[in-house]
Design a protein around this motif. Structure first.
Motif, PDB file in Angstrom:
ATOM      1  N   ALA A  12       0.895  -1.048  -0.008  1.00 29.52           N
ATOM      2  CA  ALA A  12       0.078   0.018  -0.022  1.00 29.52           C
ATOM      3  C   ALA A  12       0.675   1.216   0.195  1.00 29.52           C
ATOM      4  CB  ALA A  12      -0.858   0.019   1.228  1.00 29.52           C
ATOM      5  N   THR A  13       2.103   1.138  -0.013  1.00 28.18           N
ATOM      6  CA  THR A  13       3.067   2.300   0.127  1.00 28.18           C
ATOM      7  C   THR A  13       3.729   2.718  -1.198  1.00 28.18           C
ATOM      8  OG1 THR A  13       3.371   1.801   2.528  1.00 28.18           O
ATOM      9  CG2 THR A  13       5.015   3.407   1.032  1.00 28.18           C
ATOM     10  N   VAL A  14       3.618   3.893  -1.425  1.00 26.68           N
ATOM     11  CA  VAL A  14       4.037   4.322  -2.898  1.00 26.68           C
ATOM     12  C   VAL A  14       4.924   5.666  -2.588  1.00 26.68           C
ATOM     13  CG1 VAL A  14       2.032   3.579  -4.003  1.00 26.68           C
ATOM     14  CG2 VAL A  14       1.960   5.823  -3.149  1.00 26.68           C
ATOM     15  N   GLN A  15       5.772   5.562  -3.766  1.00 25.57           N
ATOM     16  CA  GLN A  15       6.862   6.764  -3.883  1.00 25.57           C
ATOM     17  C   GLN A  15       6.000   7.912  -4.559  1.00 25.57           C
ATOM     18  OE1 GLN A  15      11.223   6.981  -4.754  1.00 25.57           O
ATOM     19  NE2 GLN A  15      10.331   6.981  -6.833  1.00 25.57           N
ATOM     20  N   LEU A  16       6.103   9.181  -4.074  1.00 20.96           N
ATOM     21  CA  LEU A  16       5.497  10.398  -4.742  1.00 20.96           C
ATOM     22  C   LEU A  16       6.714  11.177  -5.287  1.00 20.96           C
ATOM     23  CD1 LEU A  16       2.984  11.246  -2.072  1.00 20.96           C
ATOM     24  CD2 LEU A  16       2.528   9.712  -4.215  1.00 20.96           C
ATOM     25  N   GLU A  17       6.657  11.692  -6.534  1.00 22.29           N
ATOM     26  CA  GLU A  17       7.645  12.432  -7.147  1.00 22.29           C
ATOM     27  C   GLU A  17       7.102  13.465  -7.874  1.00 22.29           C
ATOM     28  OE1 GLU A  17      10.621  10.586  -9.466  1.00 22.29           O
ATOM     29  OE2 GLU A  17       9.493   8.970 -10.143  1.00 22.29           O
ATOM     30  N   GLN A  18       7.982  14.446  -8.369  1.00 22.05           N
ATOM     31  CA  GLN A  18       7.859  15.437  -9.165  1.00 22.05           C
ATOM     32  C   GLN A  18       9.196  16.070  -9.851  1.00 22.05           C
ATOM     33  OE1 GLN A  18       6.057  19.813  -8.584  1.00 22.05           O
ATOM     34  NE2 GLN A  18       4.355  18.620  -9.339  1.00 22.05           N
ATOM     35  N   PRO A  19       9.315  15.919 -10.798  1.00 22.57           N
ATOM     36  CA  PRO A  19      10.809  16.730 -11.540  1.00 22.57           C
ATOM     37  C   PRO A  19      10.617  18.160 -11.314  1.00 22.57           C
ATOM     38  CG  PRO A  19       9.576  15.229 -12.989  1.00 22.57           C
ATOM     39  CD  PRO A  19       8.822  15.297 -12.004  1.00 22.57           C
ATOM     40  N   ASP A  22      15.145  21.474 -13.256  1.00 19.91           N
ATOM     41  CA  ASP A  22      16.412  21.487 -13.421  1.00 19.91           C
ATOM     42  C   ASP A  22      17.433  20.348 -13.207  1.00 19.91           C
ATOM     43  OD1 ASP A  22      15.946  20.675 -10.690  1.00 19.91           O
ATOM     44  OD2 ASP A  22      16.857  22.524  -9.973  1.00 19.91           O
ATOM     45  N   GLY A  23      16.882  19.116 -13.409  1.00 17.53           N
ATOM     46  CA  GLY A  23      17.695  17.890 -13.298  1.00 17.53           C
ATOM     47  C   GLY A  23      17.274  17.238 -12.030  1.00 17.53           C
ATOM     48  N   THR A  24      16.779  17.720 -11.012  1.00 20.60           N
ATOM     49  CA  THR A  24      16.422  17.356  -9.818  1.00 20.60           C
ATOM     50  C   THR A  24      14.877  17.069  -9.724  1.00 20.60           C
ATOM     51  OG1 THR A  24      16.047  19.464  -8.817  1.00 20.60           O
ATOM     52  CG2 THR A  24      18.452  18.702  -8.639  1.00 20.60           C
ATOM     53  N   ARG A  25      14.707  16.319  -8.555  1.00 19.54           N
ATOM     54  CA  ARG A  25      13.202  16.151  -8.388  1.00 19.54           C
ATOM     55  C   ARG A  25      12.981  16.103  -6.865  1.00 19.54           C
ATOM     56  NH1 ARG A  25      12.543   9.899  -8.096  1.00 19.54           N
ATOM     57  NH2 ARG A  25      14.417   9.033  -7.249  1.00 19.54           N
ATOM     58  N   THR A  26      11.607  16.405  -6.425  1.00 13.38           N
ATOM     59  CA  THR A  26      11.262  16.336  -4.892  1.00 13.38           C
ATOM     60  C   THR A  26      10.566  14.931  -4.898  1.00 13.38           C
ATOM     61  OG1 THR A  26      10.107  17.305  -3.121  1.00 13.38           O
ATOM     62  CG2 THR A  26       9.042  17.644  -5.489  1.00 13.38           C
ATOM     63  N   VAL A  27      11.005  14.183  -3.672  1.00 12.84           N
ATOM     64  CA  VAL A  27      10.395  12.903  -3.660  1.00 12.84           C
ATOM     65  C   VAL A  27      10.144  12.847  -2.210  1.00 12.84           C
ATOM     66  CG1 VAL A  27      10.988  10.431  -3.404  1.00 12.84           C
ATOM     67  CG2 VAL A  27      12.182  12.117  -5.109  1.00 12.84           C
ATOM     68  N   GLY A  28       8.865  12.113  -2.193  1.00  9.77           N
ATOM     69  CA  GLY A  28       8.176  11.818  -0.665  1.00  9.77           C
ATOM     70  C   GLY A  28       7.603  10.398  -0.706  1.00  9.77           C
ATOM     71  N   THR A  29       6.972   9.934   0.400  1.00 13.56           N
ATOM     72  CA  THR A  29       6.250   8.621   0.445  1.00 13.56           C
ATOM     73  C   THR A  29       4.734   9.064   0.747  1.00 13.56           C
ATOM     74  OG1 THR A  29       8.241   7.626   1.275  1.00 13.56           O
ATOM     75  CG2 THR A  29       6.238   6.465   1.804  1.00 13.56           C
ATOM     76  N   GLY A  30       4.101   8.116   0.344  1.00 19.18           N
ATOM     77  CA  GLY A  30       2.596   8.009   0.817  1.00 19.18           C
ATOM     78  C   GLY A  30       2.088   6.646   0.894  1.00 19.18           C
ATOM     79  N   PHE A  31       0.935   6.548   1.602  1.00 26.65           N
ATOM     80  CA  PHE A  31       0.390   5.230   1.541  1.00 26.65           C
ATOM     81  C   PHE A  31      -1.210   5.187   1.383  1.00 26.65           C
ATOM     82  CE2 PHE A  31       0.866   7.225   5.965  1.00 26.65           C
ATOM     83  CZ  PHE A  31      -0.440   6.628   6.485  1.00 26.65           C
ATOM     84  N   GLY A 142       9.454   3.638   3.452  1.00 27.38           N
ATOM     85  CA  GLY A 142       9.809   4.804   2.805  1.00 27.38           C
ATOM     86  C   GLY A 142      10.681   4.629   1.765  1.00 27.38           C
ATOM     87  N   PHE A 143      11.082   5.803   1.131  1.00 28.46           N
ATOM     88  CA  PHE A 143      12.156   5.630   0.127  1.00 28.46           C
ATOM     89  C   PHE A 143      13.133   6.835   0.192  1.00 28.46           C
ATOM     90  CE2 PHE A 143       7.810   4.433  -1.670  1.00 28.46           C
ATOM     91  CZ  PHE A 143       8.065   3.447  -2.382  1.00 28.46           C
ATOM     92  N   PRO A 144      14.194   6.299   1.127  1.00 26.24           N
ATOM     93  CA  PRO A 144      15.070   7.493   1.653  1.00 26.24           C
ATOM     94  C   PRO A 144      16.024   7.856   0.576  1.00 26.24           C
ATOM     95  CG  PRO A 144      15.574   5.249   2.288  1.00 26.24           C
ATOM     96  CD  PRO A 144      14.245   5.029   1.796  1.00 26.24           C
ATOM     97  N   ARG A 145      16.200   9.168   0.143  1.00 27.51           N
ATOM     98  CA  ARG A 145      16.931   9.848  -1.006  1.00 27.51           C
ATOM     99  C   ARG A 145      16.195   9.233  -2.245  1.00 27.51           C
ATOM    100  NH1 ARG A 145      19.245  13.996   1.545  1.00 27.51           N
ATOM    101  NH2 ARG A 145      21.081  13.115   2.894  1.00 27.51           N
ATOM    102  N   GLY A 146      14.836   8.948  -2.400  1.00 23.67           N
ATOM    103  CA  GLY A 146      14.182   8.454  -3.451  1.00 23.67           C
ATOM    104  C   GLY A 146      14.503   7.075  -3.815  1.00 23.67           C
ATOM    105  N   LEU A 147      15.159   6.168  -3.084  1.00 22.71           N
ATOM    106  CA  LEU A 147      15.710   5.002  -3.425  1.00 22.71           C
ATOM    107  C   LEU A 147      14.548   3.863  -2.868  1.00 22.71           C
ATOM    108  CD1 LEU A 147      19.191   4.758  -2.073  1.00 22.71           C
ATOM    109  CD2 LEU A 147      18.632   5.178  -4.431  1.00 22.71           C
TER     110      LEU A 147
END
Length: 291
Positions: A12-19, A22-31, A142-147
Motif C-alpha cells: 500500500a506504500t508508494v513513492q511520490l515524486e515531481q521533477p 533543473d534535473g532534480t526532483r522532489t520525492v516523498g512517501t505516501g500510503f 519509505g523511499f530514503p533519498r528516492g531509493l
C-alpha cells in the motif's frame, strides 16, 4: 486469517515524486487508506505529509504504482497524479495544525484492493490497550533519498524504537520520536506495529483494532501508529531520529475529507508546569526538526 500488516503496508506504500525542471526532483512517501465517503461509497485515499505535496509546485506529480506480471516478476509503473487545479490551488486537504495531507485518488484495481482499512489507524485507546511506550519497536516504510528496495519500486522497510516518553494522549503529545536514520524521501511514510503484544485477557492468536468508521472490529496483526513527518537535525548534524505524527491526526484529516467542518484537535504546545521557574525551558527535538 489475520493479515501480516507489514506485507500489506508494503503493497500500500508508494513513492511520490515531481521533477523540478533543473534535473532534480522532489520525492516523498505516501500510503493508501480505504476511507469511505460520507454516504458510504468506497474510496481510496492517499495519505502523506503535507509538506511533501506543498513542495511540489507543478499541477501533476507521479505516484509509483507497481504491476505484478504473470511470471512472478513486478514492473514499476509510475502514473500521473493531479495535485493542483488549473489555478495552482491544492486539490488535497490537510490538517489545520499538523503536517498531514490526504487526497482522494482513482487507483488501479490491484492498488485499490491494497489500500489499508481506515480502522487500522491507531487511536489513543489503541496505544493504551497495547501498552505502547518508550523502547517499543516500530517499523517504518519509505523511499530514503528516492531509493526503493528494488527495481520494482517497493519501499524500504526500517525499524526503530520509540525514543520519547510519554507518547499519549495525542492531544497533548501530538508527535513522538523514533530512533532510526531518517532521510529526505522518508516523509509521509507509515510508522506501524506489525505484531503487537496481546493485551491482558485477550484471546491468543487474535488482535483487534476498533474500526470507528464501520462500527465494528477489524481482525489484524497490528496497527498504524502514525506517519513520519520530519527528521531531527542540530547545527546541520543529523541525529538519526525521526518525528512521527500520531495516527489520530490522520483520522482527523480523513474526517475533514468527508466533511470540511469536522472537528480537528489543536494540540497543546507544551505541558504546563505546576511551579515554573523563571527562564527555565528545555529545547525539544521537534524544534530542531527538518522536513
Amino acid at each position: 486469517m489475520v493479515m501480516d500488516l507489514a506485507v500489506e503496508l508494503i503493497h500500500a506504500t508508494v513513492q511520490l515524486e515531481q521533477p523540478l525542471g533543473d534535473g532534480t526532483r522532489t520525492v516523498g512517501t505516501g500510503f493508501l487508506i480505504s476511507a469511505p465517503t460520507a454516504d458510504g461509497r468506497p474510496r481510496v485515499v492517499l495519505v502523506t505529509a503535507n509538506h511533501v505535496l506543498e513542495k511540489m509546485p507543478a499541477a501533476t506529480a507521479r505516484i509509483g504504482y507497481r504491476v505484478a506480471n504473470a511470471d512472478g516478476s513486478w514492473s514499476y509503473s509510475p502514473q500521473p497524479l493531479k495535485i493542483r487545479d488549473d489555478k495552482g490551488g491544492p486539490l488535497w486537504i490537510h490538517h489545520p495544525t499538523r503536517d498531514v495531507a490526504a487526497i482522494a485518488i482513482t487507483a488501479p484495481p490491484e492498488f485499490a484492493k491494497a489500500a489499508i482499512p481506515e480502522g487500522y489507524l491507531a487511536t489513543d485507546d489503541t496505544f493504551a490497550q497495547y501498552h505502547v511506550t518508550a523502547g517499543d519497536e516500530m517499523m517504518a516504510l519509505g523511499f530514503p533519498r528516492g531509493l526503493s528496495a528494488n527495481q520494482a519500486g517497493f519501499p524500504i522497510l526500517r525499524a526503530g524504537r520509540v525514543a520519547s516518553y510519554p507518547i499519549a494522549p495525542a492531544s497533548i503529545f501530538p508527535t513522538f520520536l523514533l530512533d532510526f536514520a531518517v532521510f529526505a524521501g522518508n516523509s509521509g511514510g507509515p510508522v506501524f506495529v506489525s505484531r503487537p503484544q496481546q493485551p491482558p485477557g485477550a484471546p491468543q492468536g487474535l488482535t483487534q483494532v476498533a474500526d470507528v468508521t464501520q462500527g465494528g472490529a477489524v481482525p489484524g496483526a497490528g496497527f498504524i501508529a502514525g506517519l513520519l513527518t520530519q527528521q531531527v537535525e542540530l547545527n546541520s548534524e543529523r541525529l538519526e531520529i525521526g518525528i512521527v505524527t500520531h495516527a489520530k491526526y490522520v483520522r482527523e484529516t480523513l474526517a475533514l475529507l468527508r466533511n470540511p467542518l469536522a472537528p480537528a484537535t489543536v494540540a497543546q504546545a507544551s505541558v504546563n508546569q505546576a511551579a515554573p521557574v523563571a527562564g527555565a525551558r528545555t529545547a525539544s527535538a521537534e524544534e530542531a526538526a527538518k522536513d
